[in-house]
Design an enzyme around this catalytic site. Structure first.
Site, mmCIF file in Angstrom:
data_model
loop_
_atom_site.group_PDB
_atom_site.id
_atom_site.type_symbol
_atom_site.label_atom_id
_atom_site.label_comp_id
_atom_site.label_asym_id
_atom_site.label_seq_id
_atom_site.Cartn_x
_atom_site.Cartn_y
_atom_site.Cartn_z
ATOM 1 N NE ARG A 19 59.039 -5.040 50.379
ATOM 2 C CZ ARG A 19 57.884 -5.441 50.908
ATOM 3 N NH1 ARG A 19 57.443 -4.889 52.041
ATOM 4 N NH2 ARG A 19 57.157 -6.371 50.333
ATOM 5 C CD GLU A 59 58.003 -7.222 60.827
ATOM 6 O OE1 GLU A 59 57.377 -7.816 59.936
ATOM 7 O OE2 GLU A 59 58.954 -6.451 60.594
ATOM 8 C CE LYS A 82 57.722 -10.277 51.455
ATOM 9 N NZ LYS A 82 57.164 -10.228 52.802
#
Length: 384
Positions: A128, A266, A230
């Protein structure tokens, strides 16, 4: 406890943050992480730190060592080093400070009953990070470099891994544009760093149900943006809504899509799941939602337990007749939702208590993470 003193020195050319430090060299490969490069005071890794393990919250505690890689733009990370934990030197013109060119990951290490330590799916974090780094125009360590740096950092800080059942060692790998840049451009130098901190529960409620409020004006991410990686800016963007929600007594904020203002996306730092009968639904990953590793793990576990899992658009109206709702994330693990407030209307689940499904999935996941059950998924990595 180790005591440290810090000083702040500012000059016209750089911001220098200094702390006491002994620089130790570690080889790139964990298998070559020799005794000569390990902490010289072995009691630091063989004995537990002297802190109140029964009252760990989710707050930063300085530990002993961190791991650092550096590389220049257009090149690859090659050699890293273990270093005494302390502040770092960075230019006021660094890309991360001026243009937000930064990315981070989060994973945990757990201590087993036999004293050995387990990592949970570190390769997934490495993959990721590589995807996020490409989006943010940054180099990234290879999967192998990432995992070995994490292993070395955890072992060097072994005494900070909580006793079984008392919490976890939170691991924070990050990449930042550390080189000086004035015009808008990728930084000329990048730093990959891993540090750790022992943690307990993320929410003050502990494992008790949390209470969410739906935000319908401010948004976490937009199509074509960076919501699916992220990057540090994603988290700064939620602070205003999160601060307002906490001031009103809510635990966190649930965001809607910015186009229709109707579909769930989210929570500030975790994914959301909605349960109705034997069906578990969660918003599909479509570019604005972070592909959580705990989310991915819970989906696999739920399907293995006989649940039907749907990844799709989930309308906010579906919260009204849901049987239960829960959140997932590295920090929160699996957190049941006791109530959600939308446009002034509050919906409670299970009379504000934890749901059966979320409790079951939490138990299966955490027993696996802590080494209390056989790992048939091959998700854990054991350190000795």
């Amino acid at each position: 406890m180790i005591k440290r003193s810090w000083s702040l020195l500012i000059s016209c050319s750089s911001l220098r943050l200094t702390g006491s430090g002994l620089l130790l060299t570690a080889r790139q490969s964990y298998s070559l992480f020799s005794a000569a490069s390990q902490p010289t005071n072995m009691s630091e890794t063989s004995e537990l730190a002297d802190i109140d393990w029964d009252n760990l919250g989710f707050a930063f505690l300085p530990t002993d060592y961190m791991y650092i890689f550096k590389c220049t733009r257009g090149r690859e990370f090659s050699k890293g080093e273990l270093k005494r934990f302390g502040n770092i030197e960075i230019s006021p013109s660094a890309g991360v400070l001026n243009y937000g060119q930064g990315l981070f990951e989060g994973l945990k290490a757990y201590r087993k009953q036999d004293g050995n330590i387990l990592l949970f799916r570190p390769e997934e974090n490495a993959l990721r990070m590589r995807l996020g780094a490409e989006r943010m125009c940054m180099p990234s360590p290879t999967v192998e470099q990432f995992v070995e740096a994490v292993k070395a950092t955890v072992l060097a800080n072994k005494r900070w891994v909580p006793p079984p059942g008392k919490g976890a060692l939170y691991i924070r790998p990050l990449i930042m544009g550390s080189g000086a840049v004035l015009g808008l451009a990728p930084a000329p130098e990048f730093t990959f760093l891993v540090y750790v901190s022992p943690v307990g529960n993320y929410f003050k409620e502990g494992v008790a149900p949390i209470h969410l409020v739906v935000e319908h004006e401010l948004h976490r991410a937009t199509p074509g943006g960076t919501g699916s990686v992220k990057t540090i800016g994603n988290y700064a963007a939620v602070l205003k809504a999160l601060s307002a929600a906490k001031a009103k007594g809510y635990s966190d904020v649930l965001y809607l899509d910015c186009v229709h203002k109707r579909y769930l996306e989210e929570v500030s730092a975790c994914n959301i799941f909605v349960v109705k009968d034997n069906v578990i639904s969660t918003p599909a990953i479509k570019g604005t939602i972070l592909p959580g590793i705990t989310r991915k793990s819970i989906i696999d576990i739920a399907r293995s337990q006989g649940f039907q899992v749907e990844e799709r658009h989930v309308a906010v109206d579906e919260l009204l007749d849901a049987d239960e709702v829960f959140c997932t994330g590295t920090a929160v693990v699996v957190s049941p939702v006791g109530s959600i407030t939308f446009m002034g209307n509050r919906v409670s689940y299970r009379d504000g208590g934890a749901g059966v499904v979320s409790q079951h999935l939490y138990s299966v996941l955490t027993r696996l993470q802590m080494g209390l059950t056989e790992d048939n998924m091959n998700w854990t990595v054991e350190l000795r």
